[in-house]
Write an enzyme that holds these catalytic residues in place. Sequence first.
Site, PDB file in Angstrom:
ATOM      1  CB  SER A 212      -9.146  -8.113   2.035  1.00  0.00           C
ATOM      2  OG  SER A 212      -7.958  -8.777   1.691  1.00  0.00           O
TER       3      SER A 212
ATOM      4  CG  ASP B 164      -4.099  -7.050   0.861  1.00  0.00           C
ATOM      5  OD1 ASP B 164      -3.229  -6.809   1.709  1.00  0.00           O
ATOM      6  OD2 ASP B 164      -5.058  -7.809   1.085  1.00  0.00           O
TER       7      ASP B 164
ATOM      8  CG  ASP C 181      -6.337  -6.131   4.857  1.00  0.00           C
ATOM      9  OD1 ASP C 181      -6.043  -6.415   3.683  1.00  0.00           O
ATOM     10  OD2 ASP C 181      -6.766  -6.979   5.657  1.00  0.00           O
TER      11      ASP C 181
ATOM     12  CG  ASP D 265      -4.564  -9.534   4.784  1.00  0.00           C
ATOM     13  OD1 ASP D 265      -4.518  -9.098   3.605  1.00  0.00           O
ATOM     14  OD2 ASP D 265      -5.608  -9.986   5.281  1.00  0.00           O
TER      15      ASP D 265
END
Length: 588
Positions: free
Chosen positions: A142, A301, A303, A305
């Site tokens: 993340s 960010d 990834d 999400d």
Amino acid sequence: MNYREEYDKWRTSGVFDAETRAELSALTDEKEIEDRFYKQLSFGTGGLRGIIGAGTNRMNVYTVGKASQGLANFINSQTENGSVAIAYDSRIMSPEFALDSALIFAANGIKAYMFESLRPTPELSFAIRELKATAGIVITASHNPPQYNGYKVYWSDGGQIVPPYDKLIISEVNKIEDYSAIKRITERAAKSRGLLEVIGKDIDDKYISAVKSTVINGDIIKEYADKLTIVYTPLNGTGNMPVRRVLSELGFKKVYTVSEQENPDGAFPTLEYPNPEDKKAFTYALALAEKTNADIVLATDPDADRLGIYAKDALSGEYMPFTGNMSGLLIAEYELSQKLEKGLLPVVRKNAALVTTIVSSKMAYDIANEYGLTVIEVLTGFKYIGEQIKLFEQAKAANGGALDYKKGALQFEFGFEESYGCLVGTHSRDKDAVVAVTALCEAAAYYKSKGLTLCDQMRNIYKKYGYYLEDLESITLKGADGAQKINAVMERLRNNPPENIGGLKVVAVRDYAASLRTDKSGGEQSAIKLPKSNVLYFELDGGWCCARPSGTEPKIKFYFGVKDSGEAGARKKLLSVKECLLKSAVTE
């Protein structure tokens, strides 16, 4: 086995490759050795996450392999002909961990659907249900610093694992004491046996279509899309292609991407910390915004999400940062007001739900009340928000397909958490920055049609509901000593809860580990109907605060929230609460 014995085993055993043994043999710092081996990586709110390197407390092919073998064992105990969808982000070792996991699943007779290249976490959630997979994994850390990577596990509903599956899977992982027991086959063998299938464009097209289907005011986007200037940075992560694609297909023409942070790069060369919560992550984007006179500035960010935003304030001419609470509340107000206006909410509006977390802004209750929705509050971690969608669907099915809030058969409308994550629609069962970008840019176009900026609208929201202000303080305490200090802080607060915090009376204490809420006025106790978690929450007269150890990093987090009639009063109140709790918790 103590950490030294485990270290020696890794350093000398032929089970581990020469590179791993050499890395460990070169270590001279005893604290470093202890930190690498004093514990096993464990699943928290975000799954398996740690620093890349050799050791039981590190992310490497052995710890990741152990997790995949344990998950494979669990899948095979639950079903025949199981399958797993696999995605990964731009981080160091992400493609390698993803492929190695795919080959472990294949070796265990489980079909692996692996994306051809990096993809956002929410698309992995979407793919699981689209492919009817038994489970899913995504290799990502993340928004953590570059030296980290991680491993998130999802189940067939597309949501991250929650009780009881999390503990059952961990149990299977922990049964694996010998790394040589991890099964692997070659990529060629996996493909020839039909146990490894590469996926990509077909899922991409369906995912983007699902995101676009959440748009409410497509006509306004068409009219104002070329009047809105957007700066976007994917922070060298997975968001670049899907975010730019969806904005383009919706008609937004004036989209400028930060070139230095456009391409995938796990070293994040322009960033110390690829986190849209961090102002420094916007340095390049804000510079580009000044050059282009952008209306809004967006960052996702690695990834994709989480979404962070700045918006230009017409009053000051400056770019105003929005916290995760602010952007979530703004999107919630837009979505619900427009759905009500267009008759898209259930006739019995209590049958619609807004889902939030215990550490997010309490304005969510005011917004839900304004539009007649039911509020569901869950533990920290978006997996609990995603779980509610599944529970709503199950309750609806048990009710013959009909909505009924009294039976838990609700229609999911919106979910958000303070840590920059939200979800519009039910295509994903995790927070989705791609759909958040879509909703936010749609809202910006709508308010522009009314002569308002997003900053203007945020001020209108405060005028309407009161000035809510929140903050978060994270304290990093690394290693075994740090873990002990974090436990000591929690025990001190648990055993000696304060009567007053920053001048605000403590009305009640919620101990989520004990599942008890204690009313301070009479000592009356009531049960908390949420999963047990090491969280302490203080209800205050005019605010709240909360302490919880992070599930993914060596940190203890303190959350704060207050409400006042104006900004100055709220800031003064918030500062007092913060100073008081941090002093009593950390410095005593």
